[in-house]
Design a protein around this motif. Structure first.
Motif, mmCIF file in Angstrom:
data_model
loop_
_atom_site.group_PDB
_atom_site.id
_atom_site.type_symbol
_atom_site.label_atom_id
_atom_site.label_comp_id
_atom_site.label_asym_id
_atom_site.label_seq_id
_atom_site.Cartn_x
_atom_site.Cartn_y
_atom_site.Cartn_z
ATOM 1 N N HIS A 196 0.840 -1.201 0.000
ATOM 2 C CA HIS A 196 0.000 0.000 0.000
ATOM 3 C C HIS A 196 0.874 1.250 0.000
ATOM 4 C CE1 HIS A 196 -3.645 2.319 1.220
ATOM 5 N NE2 HIS A 196 -2.746 3.048 1.839
ATOM 6 N N GLU A 197 1.780 1.331 0.947
ATOM 7 C CA GLU A 197 2.649 2.514 1.059
ATOM 8 C C GLU A 197 3.569 2.646 -0.144
ATOM 9 O OE1 GLU A 197 2.422 5.083 3.160
ATOM 10 O OE2 GLU A 197 0.643 4.003 3.845
ATOM 11 N N GLY A 198 4.128 1.514 -0.592
ATOM 12 C CA GLY A 198 5.029 1.546 -1.744
ATOM 13 C C GLY A 198 4.327 2.030 -2.997
ATOM 14 N N LEU A 199 3.108 1.557 -3.210
ATOM 15 C CA LEU A 199 2.357 1.965 -4.392
ATOM 16 C C LEU A 199 1.990 3.442 -4.328
ATOM 17 C CD1 LEU A 199 1.037 1.271 -7.079
ATOM 18 C CD2 LEU A 199 -0.991 0.548 -5.815
ATOM 19 N N LEU A 200 1.526 3.908 -3.182
ATOM 20 C CA LEU A 200 1.210 5.339 -3.047
ATOM 21 C C LEU A 200 2.435 6.194 -3.334
ATOM 22 C CD1 LEU A 200 -1.197 5.489 0.032
ATOM 23 C CD2 LEU A 200 -1.773 5.835 -2.378
ATOM 24 N N HIS A 201 3.590 5.759 -2.846
ATOM 25 C CA HIS A 201 4.836 6.496 -3.099
ATOM 26 C C HIS A 201 5.144 6.535 -4.602
ATOM 27 C CE1 HIS A 201 8.899 8.010 -2.510
ATOM 28 N NE2 HIS A 201 9.299 7.050 -3.337
ATOM 29 N N THR A 202 5.022 5.386 -5.266
ATOM 30 C CA THR A 202 5.286 5.298 -6.704
ATOM 31 C C THR A 202 4.312 6.165 -7.499
ATOM 32 O OG1 THR A 202 6.185 3.064 -6.482
ATOM 33 C CG2 THR A 202 5.378 3.690 -8.667
ATOM 34 N N LEU A 203 3.025 6.066 -7.163
ATOM 35 C CA LEU A 203 2.020 6.852 -7.880
ATOM 36 C C LEU A 203 2.227 8.347 -7.679
ATOM 37 C CD1 LEU A 203 -1.157 4.685 -7.164
ATOM 38 C CD2 LEU A 203 0.115 4.847 -9.326
ATOM 39 N N ARG A 204 2.581 8.738 -6.459
ATOM 40 C CA ARG A 204 2.820 10.160 -6.191
ATOM 41 C C ARG A 204 4.016 10.671 -6.992
ATOM 42 N NH1 ARG A 204 3.159 13.455 -0.508
ATOM 43 N NH2 ARG A 204 3.629 15.458 -1.474
ATOM 44 N N ALA A 205 5.099 9.907 -6.999
ATOM 45 C CA ALA A 205 6.294 10.323 -7.745
ATOM 46 C C ALA A 205 5.967 10.468 -9.232
ATOM 47 C CB ALA A 205 7.421 9.311 -7.531
ATOM 48 N N ARG A 206 5.209 9.519 -9.782
ATOM 49 C CA ARG A 206 4.842 9.583 -11.207
ATOM 50 C C ARG A 206 3.919 10.779 -11.455
ATOM 51 N NH1 ARG A 206 2.980 4.410 -12.050
ATOM 52 N NH2 ARG A 206 5.147 3.831 -12.372
ATOM 53 N N PHE A 207 2.978 11.010 -10.556
ATOM 54 C CA PHE A 207 2.051 12.137 -10.662
ATOM 55 C C PHE A 207 2.834 13.452 -10.710
ATOM 56 C CE2 PHE A 207 -0.689 15.403 -8.849
ATOM 57 C CZ PHE A 207 -1.926 15.150 -9.420
ATOM 58 N N GLU A 208 3.780 13.603 -9.797
ATOM 59 C CA GLU A 208 4.555 14.849 -9.712
ATOM 60 C C GLU A 208 5.502 15.027 -10.890
ATOM 61 O OE1 GLU A 208 6.222 14.533 -5.771
ATOM 62 O OE2 GLU A 208 4.353 15.217 -4.831
ATOM 63 N N LYS A 209 5.994 13.929 -11.436
ATOM 64 C CA LYS A 209 6.921 13.994 -12.568
ATOM 65 C C LYS A 209 6.210 14.326 -13.876
ATOM 66 C CE LYS A 209 10.327 11.194 -15.006
ATOM 67 N NZ LYS A 209 10.910 9.856 -15.150
ATOM 68 N N ASN A 210 4.920 14.041 -13.960
ATOM 69 C CA ASN A 210 4.171 14.183 -15.222
ATOM 70 C C ASN A 210 2.955 15.089 -15.056
ATOM 71 O OD1 ASN A 210 5.585 12.078 -17.012
ATOM 72 N ND2 ASN A 210 5.166 10.948 -15.123
ATOM 73 N N MET A 211 3.162 16.280 -14.534
ATOM 74 C CA MET A 211 2.057 17.197 -14.259
ATOM 75 C C MET A 211 1.279 17.587 -15.518
ATOM 76 S SD MET A 211 1.846 17.394 -11.029
ATOM 77 C CE MET A 211 0.653 18.709 -10.862
ATOM 78 N N ASN A 212 1.901 17.490 -16.695
ATOM 79 C CA ASN A 212 1.203 17.815 -17.943
ATOM 80 C C ASN A 212 0.021 16.878 -18.205
ATOM 81 O OD1 ASN A 212 3.314 15.743 -18.421
ATOM 82 N ND2 ASN A 212 2.553 15.789 -20.528
#
Length: 185
Positions: A10-26
């Motif tokens: 759960h925590e690992g996935l949230l971390h991964t999704l957040r990092a991807r979200f922040e990297k691809n704001m477009n």
């Protein structure tokens, strides 16, 4: 199979999704991660589906928000069709029709088991507005019943800076063809 993540997953996935979200704001201009995370935490079964997308190399990311339902829309955003979902035919009927050299699975049933939907041609074209996807691979998309009834299925890719939709026998499968999915949370 239990459709629940361990606390570590759960925590690992949230971390991964957040990092991807922040990297691809477009891909999701004007949306806030805190709002997305609140929806994810409130819907653990959807988080499980996103985990399935992630472990099959789909790299799911937010691509929109439905203002009427309040749902966030995730698509597989991997550069190429997800590696863990390739070499599959279109659906069960196609799989059952093969007498030899059967693929291990099919796109429709895999998506259902993951709790996601195959992208439609329209959704696939929307995804392509966010970047260049499937430059070397291709992805099955939802096929109209009239085409499927005749034995065919549709897939898309991007070549020559153009998005193409093609047809093939639904029973066909190739090492570079998989499927992309969508999930509403």
């Amino acid at each position: 199979m239990a459709k629940k993540l361990s606390p570590e997953q759960h925590e690992g996935l949230l971390h991964t999704l957040r990092a991807r979200f922040e990297k691809n704001m477009n891909r999701h201009t004007g949306l806030e991660w805190a709002d997305v995370q609140a929806k994810l935490v409130a819907n653990p079964e959807k988080l499980w589906s996103l985990h399935e997308m992630e472990i099959t190399s789909g790299e799911p990311d937010v691509v929109g928000h439905d203002n009427q339902t309040g749902e966030y829309i995730f698509y597989d955003c991997s550069a190429e069709s997800p590696k863990g979902r390739r070499s599959i035919c279109y659906d069960r009927e196609a799989l059952d029709s093969r007498k030899e050299h059967k693929p291990k699975n099919n796109a429709v049933e895999m998506a259902n088991a993951m709790g996601i939907e195959l992208l439609t041609e329209e959704q696939y074209r929307e995804l392509q507005k966010l970047g260049n996807f499937d430059m070397k691979s291709s992805s099955w998309v939802v096929t109209p019943a009239s085409i499927r009834k005749l034995g065919g299925a549709l897939f898309c890719d991007r070549r020559y800076d153009t998005v193409f939709v093609y047809h093939n026998g639904a029973e066909s499968y190739y090492g570079a063809r998989g499927f992309r999915g969508s999930l509403r949370v």
